[in-house]
Design a protein around this motif. Structure first.
Motif, PDB file in Angstrom:
ATOM      1  N   GLY A  57      -2.761   4.810   1.791  1.00  0.00           N
ATOM      2  CA  GLY A  57      -3.755   3.553   1.225  1.00  0.00           C
ATOM      3  C   GLY A  57      -4.478   3.982   0.154  1.00  0.00           C
ATOM      4  O   GLY A  57      -5.366   3.294  -0.211  1.00  0.00           O
ATOM      5  N   ASP A  68      -7.912   2.356   8.419  1.00  0.00           N
ATOM      6  CA  ASP A  68      -8.647   2.933   7.338  1.00  0.00           C
ATOM      7  C   ASP A  68      -8.666   2.007   6.094  1.00  0.00           C
ATOM      8  O   ASP A  68      -9.666   2.006   5.296  1.00  0.00           O
ATOM      9  CB  ASP A  68      -8.306   4.533   6.650  1.00  0.00           C
ATOM     10  CG  ASP A  68      -8.478   5.586   7.902  1.00  0.00           C
ATOM     11  OD1 ASP A  68      -9.247   4.968   8.832  1.00  0.00           O
ATOM     12  OD2 ASP A  68      -8.127   6.342   7.974  1.00  0.00           O
ATOM     13  N   ARG A  69      -7.492   1.535   5.916  1.00  0.00           N
ATOM     14  CA  ARG A  69      -7.233   0.652   4.654  1.00  0.00           C
ATOM     15  C   ARG A  69      -6.092  -0.391   4.868  1.00  0.00           C
ATOM     16  O   ARG A  69      -5.333   0.094   5.432  1.00  0.00           O
ATOM     17  CB  ARG A  69      -6.990   1.381   3.409  1.00  0.00           C
ATOM     18  CG  ARG A  69      -7.192   0.409   2.177  1.00  0.00           C
ATOM     19  CD  ARG A  69      -7.306   1.622   0.798  1.00  0.00           C
ATOM     20  NE  ARG A  69      -8.656   1.665   0.735  1.00  0.00           N
ATOM     21  CZ  ARG A  69      -9.239   2.588   0.100  1.00  0.00           C
ATOM     22  NH1 ARG A  69      -8.333   3.723  -0.440  1.00  0.00           N
ATOM     23  NH2 ARG A  69     -10.497   2.824  -0.021  1.00  0.00           N
ATOM     24  N   THR A  81     -11.491  -1.890   3.111  1.00  0.00           N
ATOM     25  CA  THR A  81     -11.957  -0.493   3.523  1.00  0.00           C
ATOM     26  C   THR A  81     -12.847  -0.832   4.697  1.00  0.00           C
ATOM     27  O   THR A  81     -14.104  -0.676   4.342  1.00  0.00           O
ATOM     28  CB  THR A  81     -12.381   0.217   2.524  1.00  0.00           C
ATOM     29  OG1 THR A  81     -11.603   0.285   1.368  1.00  0.00           O
ATOM     30  CG2 THR A  81     -12.379   1.679   2.933  1.00  0.00           C
ATOM     31  N   GLU A 131     -16.277   1.255   4.920  1.00  0.00           N
ATOM     32  CA  GLU A 131     -17.264   1.190   4.074  1.00  0.00           C
ATOM     33  C   GLU A 131     -17.714  -0.147   4.032  1.00  0.00           C
ATOM     34  O   GLU A 131     -18.607  -0.500   3.129  1.00  0.00           O
ATOM     35  CB  GLU A 131     -16.599   1.623   2.764  1.00  0.00           C
ATOM     36  CG  GLU A 131     -16.362   3.224   2.466  1.00  0.00           C
ATOM     37  CD  GLU A 131     -15.636   3.654   1.089  1.00  0.00           C
ATOM     38  OE1 GLU A 131     -15.812   2.625   0.297  1.00  0.00           O
ATOM     39  OE2 GLU A 131     -14.999   4.521   1.115  1.00  0.00           O
ATOM     40  N   SER A 150      -6.730   2.160  -4.906  1.00  0.00           N
ATOM     41  CA  SER A 150      -7.251   1.200  -4.005  1.00  0.00           C
ATOM     42  C   SER A 150      -8.676   1.402  -3.749  1.00  0.00           C
ATOM     43  O   SER A 150      -9.459   0.765  -3.320  1.00  0.00           O
ATOM     44  CB  SER A 150      -6.872   1.310  -2.512  1.00  0.00           C
ATOM     45  OG  SER A 150      -5.446   1.279  -2.525  1.00  0.00           O
ATOM     46  N   ASP A 151      -9.313   2.445  -4.333  1.00  0.00           N
ATOM     47  CA  ASP A 151     -10.701   2.882  -4.202  1.00  0.00           C
ATOM     48  C   ASP A 151     -11.864   2.048  -5.178  1.00  0.00           C
ATOM     49  O   ASP A 151     -12.700   1.184  -4.835  1.00  0.00           O
ATOM     50  CB  ASP A 151     -10.956   4.176  -4.368  1.00  0.00           C
ATOM     51  CG  ASP A 151     -10.529   5.289  -3.418  1.00  0.00           C
ATOM     52  OD1 ASP A 151     -10.756   4.792  -2.390  1.00  0.00           O
ATOM     53  OD2 ASP A 151      -9.887   6.202  -3.821  1.00  0.00           O
ATOM     54  N   VAL A 186      -8.161  -5.807  -0.971  1.00  0.00           N
ATOM     55  CA  VAL A 186      -8.365  -4.279  -0.377  1.00  0.00           C
ATOM     56  C   VAL A 186      -9.406  -4.251   0.250  1.00  0.00           C
ATOM     57  O   VAL A 186     -10.295  -4.529   0.195  1.00  0.00           O
ATOM     58  CB  VAL A 186      -8.377  -3.388  -1.574  1.00  0.00           C
ATOM     59  CG1 VAL A 186      -8.486  -1.809  -0.611  1.00  0.00           C
ATOM     60  CG2 VAL A 186      -6.986  -3.262  -2.199  1.00  0.00           C
ATOM     61  N   LEU A 223       0.806  -1.213  -0.281  1.00  0.00           N
ATOM     62  CA  LEU A 223       0.034   0.046  -0.016  1.00  0.00           C
ATOM     63  C   LEU A 223       0.822   1.192  -0.267  1.00  0.00           C
ATOM     64  O   LEU A 223       1.860   1.404   0.673  1.00  0.00           O
ATOM     65  CB  LEU A 223      -0.850   0.098   1.213  1.00  0.00           C
ATOM     66  CG  LEU A 223      -2.055  -0.897   1.215  1.00  0.00           C
ATOM     67  CD1 LEU A 223      -2.785  -0.709   2.656  1.00  0.00           C
ATOM     68  CD2 LEU A 223      -3.275  -0.304   0.354  1.00  0.00           C
TER      69      LEU A 223
END
Length: 652
Positions: free
Chosen positions: A60, A352-353, A371, A374, A80-81, A369, A56
């Motif tokens: 991230g 967070d990630r 997250t 979310e 990563s999104d 990945v 990462l």
């Protein structure tokens, strides 16, 4: 491969509880299922994975990995999104790429090997490159120096600079330079630490302050200099001897800015590795922070600021004990979403990630990945995308008692569609032999052999790591002796338990495991139908002479003492090349031409000895190293191995 797809794919999984979808979406049948699996191509087990070493960026926002394509190392960067590809760059020959590391979110540092040759010498040396992700540009960074040009001791999390330890030549003491990654004007390197008292190596804290220096003597000791922060003079703290417990933990310091307190892996009261506090001002150890009742700890886990998060240990499989409550809860939720597999958070950008690796003995695994905020767990891809995990064989852990009463742990993999009784068996000893062990994890070689109908047994013979100093010490002076007894006793256990046919057993191994395979066929031909070795030791006296030229004096002395033990030790009596006349079983001997660990000479000594003794060998020399780095070479070796086994110990 998994049931959804091959390649990049996004699976949005709810983290609500144990009813969430599994990683594969399929039920894995138990060992001994009636239906035999289809033959999986050898190449499916050797294709470069790439994803296993993903990393990462600082926040991230992105992740990167290197994939080998046609012998070229391609550095790939993804968001990563949404997992979309951001950029890719050809780094050159895969053999010339050492490592990569993020500097911030936009830059990747890459260590590469270069060559220089003239009529006087040929040299390979490491240098640093920086890949700018938004600009998609690759350029050299660092300074002109000697052979080692990639000794990075700190990288700024924001990606503004890194600290490079620099030796102008091999005999000079190192300096530390601050190298800017800003491509604007005036970004000249700045020396932040001059040569000091002959220090051979420097360490910095998470704020980029050089805090510790170490000087190594030719006699195997090291002197330590330390300071608490910038502006303070370095003070000599202690002196440690090579091979001592202190030697291991001083070489991996773990201090953070503003503190003299750190953590080290040290020997506990039971001889196992435990996590302890250390005061770097005095060099004194403090309280035990964490220990396991049965197993050594492998390593500690820290965040970017140097804060201790957890420890990793391996019982039968790798596990993480998280001190951080939030990470512990996230681990539990991941285990619910991906049940029946080993789930590890392999890289963190805070909470967070993170990158998550899921795998198992019968599953090469996938990279995700995660997250948490979310509730998303996105599948990046499968580590072995050409393999359908429904066709892989399950493994299990077992213990048996060796002839002298020592408890040995071993891992058994049973082929599908062949039942569970009187199977053709491959005994596969690991390399090392000291400080190495097998575990209940995925193995390409094990699964390939199981796919071809063989049961595979991996014993952690005495001398293996993981169970403390006392168990490792049992192996001293026992190469070819009690270590080999453990392999024979493992075979007896498998036969008595009904798993193995005693008339259909072969030994297969690499490095020390290759030696043990060769020696087993010579020492106990009544037990084994054949043996196969890749880069195995064949002459211990010659091997020790080779090691003396390449190992530090003290390191070599310790290695020799472990091999020879305290009693009189006859290297010739347990060396296959010296005992070739006794060989009566088929042997497949393979070697990497460029092996620097077990040199090609070990192969030629065995070949020549067998020829003089009138003994036939099947041989293969590959243009490769000790670790079979080229997938095509590995495929060639494994194909030849399967052919050899089919002729001398057929599974059907």
């Amino acid at each position: 491969m998994r049931s959804w797809s091959v390649g990049l794919f996004t699976a949005l999984l709810s983290l609500a509880g144990p009813d969430a979808a599994t990683a594969s979406g399929v039920a894995v049948p138990e060992a001994g299922a009636e239906t035999a699996p289809p033959t999986i191509p050898v190449e499916a087990f050797t294709a470069p994975a790439g994803l296993a070493d993903a990393e990462l960026s600082a926040t991230g926002a992105a992740f990167a990995y290197v994939r080998v394509e046609d012998g070229r190392a391609i550095l790939k960067v993804h968001s990563s999104d949404d997992l979309r590809a951001l950029s890719a760059v050809d780094l050159g020959s895969a053999d010339d790429v050492n490592w990569f590391r993020w500097a911030g979110d936009d830059t990747l540092l890459v260590s590469v090997m270069l060559e220089q040759e003239n009529n006087r010498y040929h040299a390979r040396f490491s240098r640093l490159m920086a890949f700018d992700v938004p600009r998609q540009t690759l350029r050299y960074v660092g300074l002109k120096q000697g052979i080692v040009g990639d000794d990075v001791i700190h990288v700024d999390r924001a990606g503004r600079y890194f600290l490079l330890s620099v030796r102008r030549d091999q005999t000079a003491s190192p300096e530390v330079w601050r190298v800017s990654l800003d491509q604007g004007e005036g970004a000249e390197p700045e020396r932040v630490q001059e040569k000091t008292r002959g220090v051979d190596r420097w360490w910095a804290d998470n704020a980029g302050v050089v805090r510790l220096g170490m000087r190594f003597s030719e006699y195997g000791s090291a002197r330590i200099w330390y300071r608490s922060g910038p502006g303070e003079p370095f003070r000599k703290i202690t002196r440690v001897s090579a091979g001592s417990d202190a030697w291991s933990y001083w070489r991996e310091p773990s201090f953070r800015a503003g503190s003299d307190l750190g953590y080290v892996m040290a020997s506990g009261d039971g001889g196992r590795r435990v996590l302890r506090e250390i005061d770097y001002r005095t060099g004194e150890l403090g309280r035990v922070v964490y220990e396991h009742a049965e197993w050594d700890l492998d390593r500690a886990v820290y965040d970017a600021s140097g804060r201790l998060l957890g420890v990793v240990y391996t019982d039968d499989e790798p596990r993480t004990h998280w001190f951080d409550g939030e990470l512990r809860a996230l681990q539990q939720r991941l285990q619910q979403v991906l049940p029946g597999s080993n789930v590890r958070m392999i890289d963190l950008a805070g909470t967070d990630r993170m990158l998550v690796r899921q795998s198992g003995p019968a599953d090469p695994g996938g990279l995700y990945v995660f997250t948490p905020g979310e509730g998303r767990l996105d599948l990046v891809g499968n580590i072995r995308p050409q393999i359908d995990i429904r066709h892989l064989a399950p493994s299990s852990a077992h213990s048996f008692t060796a002839r002298d009463g020592t408890e040995i742990r071993a891992y058994l993999t049973l082929p599908r569609g062949s039942g569970r009784e009187r199977l053709p068996l491959i005994v596969m000893p690991h390399g090392g032999p000291f400080g190495v062990r097998d575990a209940l994890v995925y193995s390409d070689w094990v699964q390939l052999l199981a796919n071809r109908g063989y049961a595979v047994l991996q014993p952690n013979f005495r001398g293996s790591s993981g169970r403390g100093e006392a168990f490792e010490a049992l192996g001293a002076g026992q190469i070819g002796g009690a270590m080999q007894d453990d392999l024979d006793d493992a075979m007896d256990w498998a036969v008595e338990a009904g798993f193995a046919d005693p008339a259909r057993v072969c030994l297969v191994g690499a490095s020390y495991g290759g030696y043990a395979a060769l020696w087993g066929a010579i020492r106990n031909p009544e037990r084994y139908r054949c043996a196969a070795s890749y880069s195995g030791v064949t002459d211990w006296e010659d091997m020790l002479r080779h090691d003396r030229r390449f190992l530090h004096r003290s390191t070599y002395s310790q290695w020799r003492e472990r091999v020879r033990g305290e009693e009189d030790f006859d290297e010739d009596a347990i060396s296959p090349a010296r005992q070739a006349r006794r060989l009566s079983r088929p042997v497949f001997l393979a070697q990497g031409r460029h092996d620097k660990v077990v040199p090609l000479r070990q192969f030629t000594l065995m070949v020549d000895a067998a020829k003089d003794a009138g003994v036939a060998l099947e041989t293969l020399v590959l243009d490769d190293t000790h670790h079979l780095e080229d997938p095509e070479n590995e495929a060639e070796f494994l194909s030849a191995l399967l052919d050899f086994l089919h002729r001398h110990n057929p599974a059907d």
